[in-house]
Design an enzyme around this catalytic site. Sequence first.
Site, PDB file in Angstrom:
ATOM      1  N   VAL A  61      70.377  49.248  93.455  1.00  0.00           N
ATOM      2  CA  VAL A  61      71.311  50.308  93.834  1.00  0.00           C
ATOM      3  C   VAL A  61      72.000  50.881  92.594  1.00  0.00           C
ATOM      4  O   VAL A  61      72.215  52.094  92.486  1.00  0.00           O
ATOM      5  CB  VAL A  61      72.347  49.770  94.845  1.00  0.00           C
ATOM      6  CG1 VAL A  61      73.442  50.788  95.105  1.00  0.00           C
ATOM      7  CG2 VAL A  61      71.644  49.404  96.150  1.00  0.00           C
TER       8      VAL A  61
ATOM      9  N   ASP B  31      78.017  53.223  92.864  1.00  0.00           N
ATOM     10  CA  ASP B  31      78.667  52.243  92.000  1.00  0.00           C
ATOM     11  C   ASP B  31      79.643  51.377  92.787  1.00  0.00           C
ATOM     12  O   ASP B  31      79.890  50.227  92.424  1.00  0.00           O
ATOM     13  CB  ASP B  31      79.397  52.961  90.862  1.00  0.00           C
ATOM     14  CG  ASP B  31      79.827  52.013  89.765  1.00  0.00           C
ATOM     15  OD1 ASP B  31      79.007  51.188  89.335  1.00  0.00           O
ATOM     16  OD2 ASP B  31      80.997  52.083  89.346  1.00  0.00           O
TER      17      ASP B  31
ATOM     18  N   THR C 220      75.711  38.637  88.988  1.00  0.00           N
ATOM     19  CA  THR C 220      75.163  37.893  87.858  1.00  0.00           C
ATOM     20  C   THR C 220      75.673  38.500  86.551  1.00  0.00           C
ATOM     21  O   THR C 220      76.160  39.634  86.519  1.00  0.00           O
ATOM     22  CB  THR C 220      73.634  37.947  87.869  1.00  0.00           C
ATOM     23  OG1 THR C 220      73.212  39.312  87.680  1.00  0.00           O
ATOM     24  CG2 THR C 220      73.089  37.431  89.193  1.00  0.00           C
TER      25      THR C 220
ATOM     26  N   ASP D 128      75.370  47.104  85.056  1.00  0.00           N
ATOM     27  CA  ASP D 128      76.306  48.023  85.693  1.00  0.00           C
ATOM     28  C   ASP D 128      77.136  48.762  84.651  1.00  0.00           C
ATOM     29  O   ASP D 128      77.306  49.992  84.734  1.00  0.00           O
ATOM     30  CB  ASP D 128      77.218  47.244  86.640  1.00  0.00           C
ATOM     31  CG  ASP D 128      78.138  48.156  87.425  1.00  0.00           C
ATOM     32  OD1 ASP D 128      77.629  48.992  88.205  1.00  0.00           O
ATOM     33  OD2 ASP D 128      79.369  48.068  87.248  1.00  0.00           O
TER      34      ASP D 128
ATOM     35  N   ASP E 245      77.008  52.755  83.852  1.00  0.00           N
ATOM     36  CA  ASP E 245      78.231  53.561  83.923  1.00  0.00           C
ATOM     37  C   ASP E 245      78.351  54.466  82.706  1.00  0.00           C
ATOM     38  O   ASP E 245      78.704  55.640  82.807  1.00  0.00           O
ATOM     39  CB  ASP E 245      79.462  52.658  84.007  1.00  0.00           C
ATOM     40  CG  ASP E 245      79.641  52.032  85.377  1.00  0.00           C
ATOM     41  OD1 ASP E 245      78.920  52.424  86.319  1.00  0.00           O
ATOM     42  OD2 ASP E 245      80.514  51.144  85.503  1.00  0.00           O
TER      43      ASP E 245
END
Length: 202
Positions: free
Chosen positions: A31, A66, A80, A87, A91
């Site tokens: 995702v 997000d 994790t 992530d 971003d």
Amino acid sequence: MLNIFARASVSRVTDPIGAWLLRRGLTPNTVTVLGTVGSVAASLWFIPRGQLFTGAALVTAFVLFDLIDGAMARAQGGGTKFGAVLDASCDRIADGALFAAIAWWAFGADEHGLAAATLVSLVGAQVTSYVKARAEASGLSADGGLAERAERFIVALVGVGLHGLGVPYILPVALYLLAALVTITVVQRILAVSRAAKELGK
């Protein structure tokens, strides 16, 4: 700032969605990547072409991924270490694409002042994140600030979207305000690191 005040309310909406997606076999990392790819594509395809409202609306939709990947990680019992790095990296990519697209459009429209303000926001956003990451790697704290990621996206996307609908003066106000807020945030983060270092005697 919004991260503090809105987290609980947002989680009530995103947590059930995250749990549902996990049951369908998706992972938080999937995702994250899908949201980033969609956000980058929407930013770079629509905004430089002057399709500002469409671009802002689509980027907003993909940015919501997000929130959902975080909800999915919580539903799994916690994310994790790789997921956290992925992530954060995604971003930065999405941030860069949005502000680069706005600057690209502004240069094409001969709005050099707006382009400069956007570039200040772009650099400031990256520095804001870097200060926090570098501070945490040194065992220090650098949280907070007037314009964290949520605030930056809200100001930028509202300004771009409403300008695309023909609202006068909204984009200059948004971009110049954002440049000022991001600059202040960088200073706030550095001061926070200085205080943390003094408290720990480092």
